[in-house]
Design a protein around this motif. Structure first.
Motif, PDB file in Angstrom:
ATOM      1  N   SER A  17      32.313 -83.909  52.612  1.00  0.00           N
ATOM      2  CA  SER A  17      32.622 -82.650  52.374  1.00  0.00           C
ATOM      3  C   SER A  17      32.677 -82.314  50.961  1.00  0.00           C
ATOM      4  CB  SER A  17      34.295 -82.485  52.748  1.00  0.00           C
ATOM      5  OG  SER A  17      35.007 -83.375  51.949  1.00  0.00           O
ATOM      6  N   ALA A  18      32.882 -81.149  50.755  1.00  0.00           N
ATOM      7  CA  ALA A  18      32.521 -80.522  49.149  1.00  0.00           C
ATOM      8  C   ALA A  18      33.722 -81.288  48.234  1.00  0.00           C
ATOM      9  CB  ALA A  18      32.659 -79.113  48.897  1.00  0.00           C
ATOM     10  N   ALA A  19      34.902 -81.406  48.922  1.00  0.00           N
ATOM     11  CA  ALA A  19      35.899 -82.248  48.174  1.00  0.00           C
ATOM     12  C   ALA A  19      35.655 -83.511  47.638  1.00  0.00           C
ATOM     13  CB  ALA A  19      37.384 -82.093  48.811  1.00  0.00           C
ATOM     14  N   ARG A  20      34.872 -84.398  48.713  1.00  0.00           N
ATOM     15  CA  ARG A  20      34.506 -85.628  48.570  1.00  0.00           C
ATOM     16  C   ARG A  20      33.465 -85.719  47.613  1.00  0.00           C
ATOM     17  NH1 ARG A  20      35.339 -90.664  50.944  1.00  0.00           N
ATOM     18  NH2 ARG A  20      36.898 -90.000  52.477  1.00  0.00           N
ATOM     19  N   ILE A  21      32.586 -84.875  47.747  1.00  0.00           N
ATOM     20  CA  ILE A  21      31.379 -84.990  46.437  1.00  0.00           C
ATOM     21  C   ILE A  21      31.814 -84.774  45.038  1.00  0.00           C
ATOM     22  CG2 ILE A  21      29.308 -83.636  45.702  1.00  0.00           C
ATOM     23  CD1 ILE A  21      28.772 -83.428  49.056  1.00  0.00           C
ATOM     24  N   GLY A  22      32.870 -83.735  45.064  1.00  0.00           N
ATOM     25  CA  GLY A  22      33.592 -83.593  43.828  1.00  0.00           C
ATOM     26  C   GLY A  22      34.257 -84.889  43.292  1.00  0.00           C
ATOM     27  N   ALA A  23      35.119 -85.481  44.436  1.00  0.00           N
ATOM     28  CA  ALA A  23      35.852 -86.746  43.795  1.00  0.00           C
ATOM     29  C   ALA A  23      34.898 -87.812  43.367  1.00  0.00           C
ATOM     30  CB  ALA A  23      36.431 -87.123  45.131  1.00  0.00           C
ATOM     31  N   TYR A  24      33.437 -87.867  43.735  1.00  0.00           N
ATOM     32  CA  TYR A  24      32.519 -88.750  43.561  1.00  0.00           C
ATOM     33  C   TYR A  24      31.908 -88.538  42.038  1.00  0.00           C
ATOM     34  CZ  TYR A  24      32.290 -90.968  48.156  1.00  0.00           C
ATOM     35  OH  TYR A  24      32.691 -91.643  49.315  1.00  0.00           O
ATOM     36  N   LEU A  25      31.816 -87.155  41.803  1.00  0.00           N
ATOM     37  CA  LEU A  25      31.338 -86.795  40.750  1.00  0.00           C
ATOM     38  C   LEU A  25      32.400 -87.002  39.441  1.00  0.00           C
ATOM     39  CD1 LEU A  25      29.268 -83.621  41.408  1.00  0.00           C
ATOM     40  CD2 LEU A  25      28.394 -85.598  40.717  1.00  0.00           C
ATOM     41  N   GLY A  26      33.645 -86.725  39.925  1.00  0.00           N
ATOM     42  CA  GLY A  26      34.835 -87.106  39.023  1.00  0.00           C
ATOM     43  C   GLY A  26      34.670 -88.573  38.651  1.00  0.00           C
ATOM     44  N   LEU A  27      34.732 -89.346  39.748  1.00  0.00           N
ATOM     45  CA  LEU A  27      34.870 -90.923  39.359  1.00  0.00           C
ATOM     46  C   LEU A  27      33.430 -91.270  38.627  1.00  0.00           C
ATOM     47  CD1 LEU A  27      35.930 -92.128  43.002  1.00  0.00           C
ATOM     48  CD2 LEU A  27      37.121 -92.183  40.828  1.00  0.00           C
ATOM     49  N   PHE A  28      32.341 -90.730  38.759  1.00  0.00           N
ATOM     50  CA  PHE A  28      31.363 -91.065  37.929  1.00  0.00           C
ATOM     51  C   PHE A  28      31.550 -90.685  36.499  1.00  0.00           C
ATOM     52  CE2 PHE A  28      27.062 -90.112  36.159  1.00  0.00           C
ATOM     53  CZ  PHE A  28      26.353 -91.268  36.437  1.00  0.00           C
ATOM     54  N   VAL A  29      32.022 -89.401  36.217  1.00  0.00           N
ATOM     55  CA  VAL A  29      32.532 -89.244  34.836  1.00  0.00           C
ATOM     56  C   VAL A  29      33.477 -90.081  34.376  1.00  0.00           C
ATOM     57  CG1 VAL A  29      33.308 -87.272  33.366  1.00  0.00           C
ATOM     58  CG2 VAL A  29      31.928 -86.718  35.150  1.00  0.00           C
ATOM     59  N   LEU A  30      34.552 -90.403  35.131  1.00  0.00           N
ATOM     60  CA  LEU A  30      35.438 -91.252  34.638  1.00  0.00           C
ATOM     61  C   LEU A  30      34.984 -92.638  34.472  1.00  0.00           C
ATOM     62  CD1 LEU A  30      38.512 -91.253  34.036  1.00  0.00           C
ATOM     63  CD2 LEU A  30      39.015 -91.852  36.545  1.00  0.00           C
ATOM     64  N   GLY A  31      34.009 -93.116  35.154  1.00  0.00           N
ATOM     65  CA  GLY A  31      33.342 -94.380  34.826  1.00  0.00           C
ATOM     66  C   GLY A  31      32.657 -94.404  33.437  1.00  0.00           C
ATOM     67  N   ALA A  32      32.070 -93.389  33.366  1.00  0.00           N
ATOM     68  CA  ALA A  32      31.357 -93.306  31.926  1.00  0.00           C
ATOM     69  C   ALA A  32      32.377 -93.326  30.767  1.00  0.00           C
ATOM     70  CB  ALA A  32      30.513 -91.905  31.917  1.00  0.00           C
ATOM     71  N   VAL A  33      33.539 -92.536  31.134  1.00  0.00           N
ATOM     72  CA  VAL A  33      34.679 -92.594  30.097  1.00  0.00           C
ATOM     73  C   VAL A  33      34.891 -94.061  29.676  1.00  0.00           C
ATOM     74  CG1 VAL A  33      36.955 -91.853  29.208  1.00  0.00           C
ATOM     75  CG2 VAL A  33      35.112 -90.189  30.246  1.00  0.00           C
ATOM     76  N   VAL A  34      35.375 -94.776  30.663  1.00  0.00           N
ATOM     77  CA  VAL A  34      35.903 -96.122  30.858  1.00  0.00           C
ATOM     78  C   VAL A  34      34.804 -97.019  30.001  1.00  0.00           C
ATOM     79  CG1 VAL A  34      36.472 -97.972  32.436  1.00  0.00           C
ATOM     80  CG2 VAL A  34      37.650 -95.827  32.726  1.00  0.00           C
ATOM     81  N   GLY A  35      33.545 -96.807  30.470  1.00  0.00           N
ATOM     82  CA  GLY A  35      32.603 -97.629  30.028  1.00  0.00           C
ATOM     83  C   GLY A  35      32.471 -97.340  28.349  1.00  0.00           C
ATOM     84  N   ALA A  36      32.548 -96.222  27.938  1.00  0.00           N
ATOM     85  CA  ALA A  36      32.343 -95.996  26.503  1.00  0.00           C
ATOM     86  C   ALA A  36      33.656 -96.352  25.895  1.00  0.00           C
ATOM     87  CB  ALA A  36      32.110 -94.414  26.252  1.00  0.00           C
ATOM     88  N   ALA A  37      34.938 -96.266  26.493  1.00  0.00           N
ATOM     89  CA  ALA A  37      35.909 -96.864  25.822  1.00  0.00           C
ATOM     90  C   ALA A  37      35.998 -98.129  25.739  1.00  0.00           C
ATOM     91  CB  ALA A  37      37.279 -96.253  26.753  1.00  0.00           C
ATOM     92  N   GLY A  38      35.397 -98.895  26.969  1.00  0.00           N
ATOM     93  CA  GLY A  38      35.407-100.199  26.799  1.00  0.00           C
ATOM     94  C   GLY A  38      34.417-101.100  25.785  1.00  0.00           C
ATOM     95  N   ALA A  39      33.273-100.220  25.657  1.00  0.00           N
ATOM     96  CA  ALA A  39      32.371-100.638  24.519  1.00  0.00           C
ATOM     97  C   ALA A  39      33.017-100.762  23.001  1.00  0.00           C
ATOM     98  CB  ALA A  39      31.113 -99.836  24.486  1.00  0.00           C
ATOM     99  N   LEU A  40      34.053 -99.618  23.009  1.00  0.00           N
ATOM    100  CA  LEU A  40      34.721 -99.816  21.634  1.00  0.00           C
ATOM    101  C   LEU A  40      35.544-100.681  21.456  1.00  0.00           C
ATOM    102  CD1 LEU A  40      34.718 -95.758  21.089  1.00  0.00           C
ATOM    103  CD2 LEU A  40      32.999 -97.433  20.231  1.00  0.00           C
ATOM    104  N   VAL A  41      36.452-100.989  22.636  1.00  0.00           N
ATOM    105  CA  VAL A  41      37.596-101.833  22.488  1.00  0.00           C
ATOM    106  C   VAL A  41      37.090-103.185  22.711  1.00  0.00           C
ATOM    107  CG1 VAL A  41      39.390-102.498  23.949  1.00  0.00           C
ATOM    108  CG2 VAL A  41      39.063-100.049  23.479  1.00  0.00           C
TER     109      VAL A  41
END
Length: 137
Positions: A17-41
């Motif tokens: 569904s569109a909601a599930r695709i949106g959730a996957y895209l949100g998780l992708f962005v959140l994963g990128a944020v966690v990766g960038a924060a982890g690289a700094l920490v």
């Protein structure tokens, strides 16, 4: 099994569904944020920063997998993490780079990939709605 009702395995797979695709895209962005924060920490408070960065990725991937009940959710969050980390490992023309050539950086990179694989493996798999019995009857 009843003879007049088709098996759940024989039914065609519905597109997400569109909601599930949106959730996957949100998780992708959140994963990128966690990766960038982890690289700094991770280099800041070695080894505590490294453990904190890997725990954040594990929490995101495993939480996403359990929330959406699919391995694709964990893979989506891990994909965002990997993209961010790979983009941060490339050196710029000025010679600047974020990761030093030390054991902590390699543990962060390889450990993060290992955590992503483990979390995607531990994710629950959707079962047909026939009941709680195992599929290999």
């Amino acid at each position: 099994m009843s003879g007049d009702r088709p098996s759940a395995l024989a039914q065609p797979i519905r597109p997400p569904s569109a909601a599930r695709i949106g959730a996957y895209l949100g998780l992708f962005v959140l994963g990128a944020v966690v990766g960038a924060a982890g690289a700094l920490v991770q280099p800041g408070w070695f080894p505590g920063g490294l453990l904190l960065a890997l725990a954040a990725e594990a929490g995101l991937c495993l939480g996403a997998a359990r929330l959406l009940r699919s391995r694709a959710a964990a893979a989506s969050a891990a994909g965002g993490w990997m993209l961010a980390v790979i983009l941060l490992t490339t050196s710029r023309p000025e010679g600047d780079f974020l990761f030093a050539a030390g054991s902590g950086s390699y543990l962060f990179l390889l450990g993060g990939i290992g955590v992503a694989v483990i979390c995607a493996t531990l994710a629950p798999v959707r079962q047909p709605h026939d009941g709680p019995a195992r599929l290999g009857k």
